[in-house]
Design a protein around this motif. Structure first.
Motif, PDB file in Angstrom:
ATOM      1  N   THR A  94       0.854  -1.190   0.000  1.00  0.00           N
ATOM      2  CA  THR A  94       0.000   0.000   0.000  1.00  0.00           C
ATOM      3  C   THR A  94       0.883   1.231   0.000  1.00  0.00           C
ATOM      4  OG1 THR A  94      -1.711  -1.178   1.207  1.00  0.00           O
ATOM      5  CG2 THR A  94      -1.781   1.223   1.302  1.00  0.00           C
ATOM      6  N   LEU A  95       0.699   2.072  -1.019  1.00  0.00           N
ATOM      7  CA  LEU A  95       1.448   3.334  -1.090  1.00  0.00           C
ATOM      8  C   LEU A  95       0.805   4.235  -2.131  1.00  0.00           C
ATOM      9  CD1 LEU A  95       4.933   2.639  -2.815  1.00  0.00           C
ATOM     10  CD2 LEU A  95       2.821   1.450  -3.302  1.00  0.00           C
ATOM     11  N   ALA A  96       1.221   5.520  -2.118  1.00  0.00           N
ATOM     12  CA  ALA A  96       0.684   6.470  -3.096  1.00  0.00           C
ATOM     13  C   ALA A  96       1.430   6.283  -4.410  1.00  0.00           C
ATOM     14  CB  ALA A  96       0.850   7.893  -2.582  1.00  0.00           C
ATOM     15  N   PRO A  97       0.721   6.337  -5.552  1.00  0.00           N
ATOM     16  CA  PRO A  97       1.354   6.079  -6.849  1.00  0.00           C
ATOM     17  C   PRO A  97       2.586   6.952  -7.103  1.00  0.00           C
ATOM     18  CG  PRO A  97      -1.027   6.233  -7.099  1.00  0.00           C
ATOM     19  CD  PRO A  97      -0.743   6.558  -5.670  1.00  0.00           C
ATOM     20  N   GLU A  98       2.490   8.238  -6.770  1.00  0.00           N
ATOM     21  CA  GLU A  98       3.610   9.135  -7.086  1.00  0.00           C
ATOM     22  C   GLU A  98       4.848   8.818  -6.254  1.00  0.00           C
ATOM     23  OE1 GLU A  98       0.760   9.929  -5.765  1.00  0.00           O
ATOM     24  OE2 GLU A  98       1.019  11.225  -4.008  1.00  0.00           O
ATOM     25  N   ARG A  99       4.647   8.106  -5.143  1.00  0.00           N
ATOM     26  CA  ARG A  99       5.780   7.762  -4.276  1.00  0.00           C
ATOM     27  C   ARG A  99       6.369   6.391  -4.594  1.00  0.00           C
ATOM     28  NH1 ARG A  99       6.130  10.585   0.622  1.00  0.00           N
ATOM     29  NH2 ARG A  99       4.607  12.253   0.700  1.00  0.00           N
ATOM     30  N   ALA A 100       5.724   5.636  -5.462  1.00  0.00           N
ATOM     31  CA  ALA A 100       6.220   4.290  -5.768  1.00  0.00           C
ATOM     32  C   ALA A 100       7.618   4.399  -6.354  1.00  0.00           C
ATOM     33  CB  ALA A 100       5.277   3.599  -6.740  1.00  0.00           C
ATOM     34  N   PRO A 101       8.603   3.743  -5.752  1.00  0.00           N
ATOM     35  CA  PRO A 101       9.977   3.871  -6.234  1.00  0.00           C
ATOM     36  C   PRO A 101      10.257   2.911  -7.394  1.00  0.00           C
ATOM     37  CG  PRO A 101       9.926   2.430  -4.337  1.00  0.00           C
ATOM     38  CD  PRO A 101       8.497   2.847  -4.595  1.00  0.00           C
ATOM     39  N   GLY A 102      11.451   2.952  -7.897  1.00  0.00           N
ATOM     40  CA  GLY A 102      11.899   1.928  -8.839  1.00  0.00           C
ATOM     41  C   GLY A 102      11.680   2.308 -10.290  1.00  0.00           C
ATOM     42  N   ALA A 103      11.572   1.271 -11.123  1.00  0.00           N
ATOM     43  CA  ALA A 103      11.668   1.459 -12.564  1.00  0.00           C
ATOM     44  C   ALA A 103      10.375   1.936 -13.210  1.00  0.00           C
ATOM     45  CB  ALA A 103      12.105   0.145 -13.210  1.00  0.00           C
ATOM     46  N   CYS A 104       9.216   1.555 -12.634  1.00  0.00           N
ATOM     47  CA  CYS A 104       7.985   1.891 -13.347  1.00  0.00           C
ATOM     48  C   CYS A 104       6.773   1.889 -12.424  1.00  0.00           C
ATOM     49  CB  CYS A 104       7.763   0.894 -14.488  1.00  0.00           C
ATOM     50  SG  CYS A 104       6.479   1.413 -15.637  1.00  0.00           S
ATOM     51  N   VAL A 105       5.884   2.839 -12.647  1.00  0.00           N
ATOM     52  CA  VAL A 105       4.591   2.815 -11.975  1.00  0.00           C
ATOM     53  C   VAL A 105       3.526   2.711 -13.068  1.00  0.00           C
ATOM     54  CG1 VAL A 105       4.588   5.352 -11.834  1.00  0.00           C
ATOM     55  CG2 VAL A 105       3.034   4.034 -10.392  1.00  0.00           C
ATOM     56  N   VAL A 106       2.540   1.849 -12.840  1.00  0.00           N
ATOM     57  CA  VAL A 106       1.536   1.562 -13.868  1.00  0.00           C
ATOM     58  C   VAL A 106       0.161   2.012 -13.386  1.00  0.00           C
ATOM     59  CG1 VAL A 106       0.456  -0.260 -15.255  1.00  0.00           C
ATOM     60  CG2 VAL A 106       2.878  -0.460 -14.591  1.00  0.00           C
ATOM     61  N   ALA A 107      -0.566   2.746 -14.250  1.00  0.00           N
ATOM     62  CA  ALA A 107      -1.906   3.203 -13.901  1.00  0.00           C
ATOM     63  C   ALA A 107      -2.811   3.158 -15.129  1.00  0.00           C
ATOM     64  CB  ALA A 107      -1.846   4.621 -13.348  1.00  0.00           C
ATOM     65  N   GLY A 108      -4.110   3.064 -14.899  1.00  0.00           N
ATOM     66  CA  GLY A 108      -5.069   2.897 -15.993  1.00  0.00           C
ATOM     67  C   GLY A 108      -5.772   4.182 -16.392  1.00  0.00           C
ATOM     68  N   VAL A 109      -6.215   4.188 -17.672  1.00  0.00           N
ATOM     69  CA  VAL A 109      -7.010   5.291 -18.212  1.00  0.00           C
ATOM     70  C   VAL A 109      -8.204   4.684 -18.935  1.00  0.00           C
ATOM     71  CG1 VAL A 109      -7.044   7.231 -19.840  1.00  0.00           C
ATOM     72  CG2 VAL A 109      -4.941   6.712 -18.556  1.00  0.00           C
TER      73      VAL A 109
END
Ligand code: BES
Ligand code: MN
Ligand code: ZN
Length: 496
Positions: A7-22
Motif C-alpha cells: 500500500t502506497l501512493a502512486p507518485e511515491r512508488a519507487p523503482g523502474a515503473c509505476v503503472v496506472a489505468g485510463v
C-alpha cells in the motif's frame, strides 16, 4: 518473478515503473489522477494531446515525469468504464505486462487492483493480476540450445492506495502465486515433445512433485494393471514400446475420514490414433493429448502450496496410442476393469478406454466426487471452439459448482447434455457397448461412454480438447483447466 502487494501512493512508488489505468475516453483512474496531480498535469496533457485515449489494450510509456518517484509511468487503456469486467481487467493486466517486458524495467508498481471490476472483489483482482502476469511472461525454451535472455523484470508489486482489505489482498496473492505455478507446470509438461514426455517421464514428474511437496505417490506398472484387470487401458498401451504407467497422487489436507475429491487426467503422451491412424496434418499436436494429466499434476502442485483442509487424489492413466504389431484392431472386444465388455470400433477413441478403467479404480476411494479432465474429442472443439471447456456431469449440483469455479477463475466451462437418449448410439452387436457413437454429438457420446463407468459416485467430465492448447504461431499448452480445478477444490475446502 517475485510478486508482492503493497500500500502506497502512486507518485511515491519507487523503482523502474509505476503503472496506472485510463478509461475510454480519456478518463483517468484514481491512480492516474494522483500521478497527474503530483506531476502538475503531465498525464492529462498527454491524454489531451491524443496520445492515450484509454482504448482497451493500448499503452503509453512516459519517462522522467516530474515529482513522480518511479523512472517511468506506464499508462494502460482500460476500455469503456461501463464495460469494465473480468475480461477487460485481464486484458489490461496483459497489456501492461507485455509493455513492461519490452523495457529494461527490473521492477514495477502496478496500480490496477484498486479498479472496480464488475462482480469481482479485491482478492479476485490480486489473484488475477498475479496469474495473468505470470501467464503473459511464460516462455518455454527447454528444448532450445540457445535459451532466450532472462527477463529484466524481476519484481512485480501489486499496489493499492488504501490498507483496507490487506487480508483479502494477501489471500489473493497467495492463491495467485500457487495457481500460477500449477499452470506453469501443466504448460511445461504439455509443451514437452512426446519423445521426452513419455508415460515414464510423467511418472517421474509426479514422483518429483510428491517429494518436493510431501504428497503421497504410487506408480502402478503394467503387471499391477494386469492384476487389477485394467484391460481397456492395457489394450491402448499394447501397440507401444513405451510401458504404460498408472500414477496415483494423494494430497491429505483433512482427516482420514473425509471423503476425497478424485481428479482423473487423460495421459496419452502421444495419440497417433493407433490402427485407426490419424491423418498427418497437425499430428504433432497430439503430444498435447496428456494435458488432462498435466492439469491434474498442476492442480495438486497448487493445492500442496495452499494447504486447504480437504483430501484430494489424483489419478493419471498414462500411455502412448501407437499402431504397433501388437496393437488393438478395430472390432476387438476388451473386458474393462468394471467387467463391462467394449467393442473397439475405432482405436482413435482411446481416451475413454484408459479413463474408464481409471474411473473404476476411483471407486476404492469412496469419493465425494470424481472429476476427469481429458482432451477427449475433436467434436468438443466443433461444439465450443477454443473458449469454453465442455462440462458433463451426472449431478446438476456438481456441474453448477464446476461452472461457478470456472467463471470465478475465468477458466470457463459450459454444460453439455448427458441424456440417456444418447446412450443408444453406443450399442454394439458384439459387446456391452461400443467405444464410438458415430458423428452426431461426438463429445456427448464420449461422455456417455464414461458415464457407464461412473455410476457409483457424483462425477463430472471436462472435455478440454479445445482449451488445453493453442495452435498456430503461438502454439503451446495453456495450462487450462488448472485454475478452474484449483478454484473448485478451494471453494469446497472453504465450505466444509
Ligand atoms: N485426442 C483425440 C481428441 C482430439 C482431437 C483433441 C483433435 C483435440 C484435437 C481423441 O483421442 C480422438 O482421437 N478422438 C476422436 C474420437 C472419434 C474416433 C470418435 C475424434 O475426436 O476424432
Ligand atoms: Mn485418439
Ligand atoms: Zn486422444
Amino acid at each position: 518473478m517475485e510478486f508482492s502487494t503493497k500500500t502506497l501512493a502512486p507518485e511515491r512508488a519507487p523503482g523502474a515503473c509505476v503503472v496506472a489505468g485510463v478509461f475510454e475516453s480519456r478518463k483517468l483512474s484514481a491512480a492516474a489522477a494522483a500521478l497527474d496531480r503530483a506531476s502538475g498535469g503531465a498525464v492529462r496533457a498527454l491524454v489531451k494531446r491524443g496520445d492515450m485515449d484509454g482504448k482497451a489494450g493500448t499503452v503509453r510509456m512516459l519517462y522522467k515525469t516530474r515529482r513522480v518517484a518511479a523512472e517511468r509511468v506506464l499508462l494502460v487503456g482500460l476500455g469503456k468504464e461501463a464495460d469494465f469486467g473480468a475480461k477487460a481487467y485481464r486484458e489490461a493486466v496483459r497489456a501492461a505486462v507485455g509493455a513492461l517486458a519490452e523495457t529494461g524495467a527490473v521492477d514495477a508498481h502496478v496500480f490496477l487492483a484498486d479498479l472496480p471490476v464488475r462482480d469481482q472483489d479485491l482478492a479476485w483482482r490480486v489473484l488475477q493480476t498475479t496469474t495473468v502476469a505470470a501467464e503473459t511472461l511464460y516462455r518455454f525454451d527447454e528444448m532450445k540450445s540457445k535459451k532466450s535472455a532472462p527477463r529484466a523484470l524481476k519484481r512485480f508489486v501489486i499496489a493499492t492506495a488504501s490498507k483496507a482489505g490487506a487480508a483479502d489482498a494477501a489471500r489473493g496473492l497467495a492463491e495467485g502465486r500457487a495457481i500460477a505455478a500449477g499452470v506453469a507446470l501443466a504448460r511445461d509438461l504439455g509443451n514437452l515433445p512426446a519423445n521426452v514426455c513419455t508415460p515414464s517421464y510423467l511418472a517421474d514428474a509426479a514422483t518429483r512433485l510428491a517429494r518436493d511437496w510431501k504428497l503421497g505417490v504410487e506408480v502402478l506398472e503394467r503387471r499391477d494393471m494386469e492384476r487389477l484387470g485394467m484391460n481397456t487401458l492395457l489394450s491402448v498401451a499394447q501397440g507401444s514400446r513405451q510401458p504404460p504407467k498408472f500414477i496415483v497422487l494423494r494430497y491429505n489436507g483433512a482427516g482420514k475420514g473425509a471423503k476425497p475429491v478424485v481428479l482423473v487426467g487423460k495421459g496419452i503422451t502421444f495419440d497417433t490414433g493407433g490402427i485407426s491412424i490419424k491423418p498427418a496434418a497437425e499430428m504433432d499436436e497430439m503430444k498435447f493429448d496428456m494435458c488432462g494429466a498435466a492439469s491434474v499434476l498442476g492442480t495438486l502442485r497448487a493445492l500442496a502450496e495452499l494447504a486447504p483442509a480437504i483430501n484430494v487424489v489424483g489419478l493419471v492413466p498414462a500411455t502412448e496410442n501407437m499402431p504397433g504389431g501388437a496393437a488393438t484392431k478395430p472390432g476387438d472386444v476388451i473386458k474393462s476393469m468394471s467387467g463391462q465388455t467394449v467393442e473397439v470400433l475405432n482405436t482413435d477413441a482411446e481416451g475413454r478406454l484408459i479413463l474408464c478403467d481409471a474411473l473404476t479404480y476411483a471407486e476404492r476411494y469412496d469419493p465425494a466426487a470424481v472429476v476427469d479432465v481429458a482432451t477427449l474429442t475433436g467434436a468438443c472443439v466443433i461444439a465450443l471452439g477454443h473458449v469454453a471447456t465442455g462440462l458433463f456431469s451426472n449431478r446438476d449440483e456438481l456441474a453448477d459448482e464446476l461452472a461457478d469455479a470456472g467463471r470465478q477463475a475465468w477458466d470457463r466451462a459450459w454444460p453439455m447434455p448427458l441424456w440417456d437418449d444418447y446412450q443408444e448410439q453406443l450399442k454394439s452387436p458384439f459387446a456391452d457397448l461400443a467405444n464410438i457413437g458415430g458423428r452426431p454429438a461426438g463429445s456427448v457420446t464420449a461422455a456417455c461412454f464414461l458415464s457407464r463407468f461412473a455410476k457409483k459416485y457424483p462425477w463430472a467430465h471436462l472435455d478440454i480438447a479445445g482449451t488445453a492448447w493453442t495452435s498456430g504461431k503461438n502454439k503451446g499448452a495453456t495450462g487450462r483447466p488448472v485454475a478452474l480445478l484449483a478454484r473448485f477444490i478451494l471453494n469446497r475446502a472453504a465450505m466444509a
